[in-house]
Design a protein around this motif. Structure first.
Motif, short mmCIF file in Angstrom:
data_model
loop_
_atom_site.label_atom_id
_atom_site.label_comp_id
_atom_site.label_asym_id
_atom_site.label_seq_id
_atom_site.Cartn_x
_atom_site.Cartn_y
_atom_site.Cartn_z
N ASN A 1 0.19 5.30 0.22
CA ASN A 1 -0.72 6.58 0.57
C ASN A 1 0.32 7.96 0.63
N ASN B 1 -10.15 8.38 7.44
CA ASN B 1 -9.57 9.37 6.38
C ASN B 1 -9.97 10.69 6.98
N ASN C 1 0.84 -1.33 -0.07
CA ASN C 1 0.02 -0.11 -0.14
C ASN C 1 0.97 1.30 -0.01
#
Length: 183
Positions: free
Chosen positions: A35, A123, A33
């Motif tokens: 981000n 988030n 992952n």
């Protein structure tokens, strides 16, 4: 393979992701992952990676620091702990968006309400341009709500606080948001 989370902070410039991911590849790591975001002119990136046996957090940090020596990166590496809690059976994501005049403590006050009900912010984005133009001061939360949480009471508390702070607030189930925004 064990997993690690690597955070990278730096003044934004082209090529940070390409450089860091190439370095991780050369170390034999497999990305799971990534981000990243830009806050004003600052890059923040988070990389979850599978790491070959025998490769420690300190070794990865040192190797990345060496390869990125002149690029002004701040690098932090730590093991990613295995999840030990039982999976949540029923969970839903709600989108909570507020807009209104900028004032100190907005994020703290709203996130404290969410936390007090046991909900988790998965988030969040807040953009404050200052002043009273509500279109320039927006907070957006994605909140994980389980069946154990009294969601109507949490939403009522958030609406009450938003009213007190002169904020417009919208609360919408993520599925409804996704469907209405496909049109």
């Amino acid at each position: 393979m064990k997993k690690m989370i690597i955070s990278v902070l730096a003044k934004d410039r082209p090529g940070i992701i390409a450089s860091v991911t190439s370095d991780l590849y050369e170390l034999g790591c497999n990305l799971e992952n990534v981000n990243q975001m830009i806050l004003q002119n600052q890059f923040a990136g988070f990389f979850i990676t599978q790491v070959p046996k025998g490769l420690s957090c300190e070794t990865i940090r040192q190797e990345l620091a060496l390869k990125e020596e002149d690029r002004g990166l701040t690098i932090h590496v730590r093991p990613l702990e295995e999840e030990t809690q039982a999976p949540v059976s029923e969970k839903e994501i709600f989108l909570i968006t507020t807009s209104g005049p900028d004032q100190k403590g907005l994020v703290a006050q709203l996130s404290s309400i969410i936390s007090s009900f046991g909900a988790n912010i998965v988030n969040m984005k807040a953009v404050f341009m200052g002043g009273s133009n509500p279109n320039e001061n927006v907070m957006s939360y994605q909140v994980l709500v389980t069946k154990e949480i009294d969601a109507p009471a949490m939403f009522a508390a958030l609406k009450e606080k938003a009213n007190e702070l002169n904020l417009d607030i919208r609360i919408q189930h993520k599925n409804i948001f996704d469907v209405t925004n496909k049109i």
